[in-house]
Enzyme design. Sequence first.
Site, PDB file in Angstrom:
ATOM      1  N   ASN A 121       0.754  -1.379   0.031  1.00  0.00           N
ATOM      2  CA  ASN A 121      -0.085  -0.039  -0.114  1.00  0.00           C
ATOM      3  C   ASN A 121       0.766   1.386  -0.104  1.00  0.00           C
ATOM      4  O   ASN A 121       1.664   1.244   0.708  1.00  0.00           O
ATOM      5  CB  ASN A 121      -1.119  -0.344   1.199  1.00  0.00           C
ATOM      6  CG  ASN A 121      -1.763  -0.798   0.967  1.00  0.00           C
ATOM      7  OD1 ASN A 121      -2.115  -2.253   0.013  1.00  0.00           O
ATOM      8  ND2 ASN A 121      -2.928  -1.209   2.183  1.00  0.00           N
ATOM      9  N   VAL A 122       0.759   2.130  -0.624  1.00  0.00           N
ATOM     10  CA  VAL A 122       1.559   3.578  -1.086  1.00  0.00           C
ATOM     11  C   VAL A 122       0.646   4.528  -0.403  1.00  0.00           C
ATOM     12  O   VAL A 122       1.000   5.798  -0.217  1.00  0.00           O
ATOM     13  CB  VAL A 122       1.079   3.640  -2.854  1.00  0.00           C
ATOM     14  CG1 VAL A 122       1.994   2.932  -3.171  1.00  0.00           C
ATOM     15  CG2 VAL A 122      -0.035   4.176  -3.159  1.00  0.00           C
ATOM     16  N   ASP A 123      -0.418   4.412   0.835  1.00  0.00           N
ATOM     17  CA  ASP A 123      -1.603   5.209   1.512  1.00  0.00           C
ATOM     18  C   ASP A 123      -0.480   6.100   3.047  1.00  0.00           C
ATOM     19  O   ASP A 123      -1.845   6.968   3.468  1.00  0.00           O
ATOM     20  CB  ASP A 123      -2.927   4.894   1.607  1.00  0.00           C
ATOM     21  CG  ASP A 123      -2.803   3.532   2.391  1.00  0.00           C
ATOM     22  OD1 ASP A 123      -1.948   3.310   3.222  1.00  0.00           O
ATOM     23  OD2 ASP A 123      -4.034   2.969   1.824  1.00  0.00           O
ATOM     24  N   HIS A 138       6.161  -1.117  -2.448  1.00  0.00           N
ATOM     25  CA  HIS A 138       5.892  -0.377  -3.892  1.00  0.00           C
ATOM     26  C   HIS A 138       6.031   1.211  -3.944  1.00  0.00           C
ATOM     27  O   HIS A 138       4.905   2.023  -4.782  1.00  0.00           O
ATOM     28  CB  HIS A 138       3.678  -0.719  -3.971  1.00  0.00           C
ATOM     29  CG  HIS A 138       4.056  -1.923  -4.566  1.00  0.00           C
ATOM     30  ND1 HIS A 138       2.872  -2.576  -4.696  1.00  0.00           N
ATOM     31  CD2 HIS A 138       4.797  -2.976  -5.143  1.00  0.00           C
ATOM     32  CE1 HIS A 138       3.578  -3.845  -5.207  1.00  0.00           C
ATOM     33  NE2 HIS A 138       4.348  -4.283  -5.471  1.00  0.00           N
ATOM     34  N   SER A 210      -4.281  -9.847  -2.986  1.00  0.00           N
ATOM     35  CA  SER A 210      -4.668 -10.672  -3.958  1.00  0.00           C
ATOM     36  C   SER A 210      -3.567 -11.672  -3.583  1.00  0.00           C
ATOM     37  O   SER A 210      -3.981 -12.726  -5.188  1.00  0.00           O
ATOM     38  CB  SER A 210      -5.185 -10.130  -5.955  1.00  0.00           C
ATOM     39  OG  SER A 210      -4.208  -9.426  -6.370  1.00  0.00           O
TER      40      SER A 210
END
Length: 267
Positions: A121-123, A138, A210
């Site tokens: 996650n990039v958040d 990522h 996933s």
Amino acid sequence: MNPRRDEPAPLALLARRLRDARRVVAITGAGVSAESGLRTFRGATVADLPADMQALWKEFDPASLATPEAFDANPAMVTKWYDWRRLGCLAAEPNPGHAALAELEHQLHARGGTLTLLTQNVDRLHQRAGSTNVVELHGSIIDWRCTRTGRRVTPDAAPMPAFPPPSPFDPAGLLRPDVVWFGEALPEDALTRAGEAAVECDVFLSLGTSAVVYPAAAFSRLASSHGAFTGEINLEATPISNSVDVSIRARTGDALPRVVELAFGEG
Ligand code: OAD
């Protein structure tokens, strides 16, 4: 905390393994942030959600938005799309799944153990929830970097002034999100830390991912081949569901707090 009579056995089993572990690694994916209102990339269509809330790659084409070639061809469109997502991430709040992972790190640390959180996650929601040992596989959408100098900047929580945004560091440069696009290499230090942690851990968890994007998807198998107990929490079956030791079909925001409570709560 004892399991309730109706507690699903896999949750109790996972909790026991976590209580006995010293080194735990978890890899998280977009599903962990779904309960914060952030869209996943893949996954089943949700009947009661409008089209613009379904998985991103159902509405958008990754090849035209998430590759270096797309950025070269249309930097304005690509940066506008990423800025829209950046603002969404900044407006979102960590959910109980993020909080449970921060609590798990705290509990393990208090007992001389570690949690290494590998995230796709990039958040930045894990860090905002209090996790400190986070490996961003990522990159992050919260930081952007100059295409000429590589220098990073954390833009304000307001739309970029122009698309594509000019670099503050070099008049000939642009700003791009500090994320890994398809066709780009993952950060070497993150890959090294992730591989070492997977090889050395006692328990490896795959959470809300996933498990189709490599090399991140390979870490569960790597950990298992080095003797780790492996678990998964996901709403749906994934390619690793049959090879992990325990696969739990649930929201991470429901299951993770319960597992951490079972493992480390009083009682
Ligand atoms: P995906 O969107 O591929 O997968 C999200 C997974 O989360 C699916 O398997 C869902 O079933 C599951 N899920 C959804 N809501 C959940 C919930 N509340 N609790 C538990 N599970 C839930 O996301 P990632 O695996 O993170 O890369 O995708 C990996 C990479 O592919 C991303 O980092 C991104 C994407 O393309 C790039 O953009 C380069």
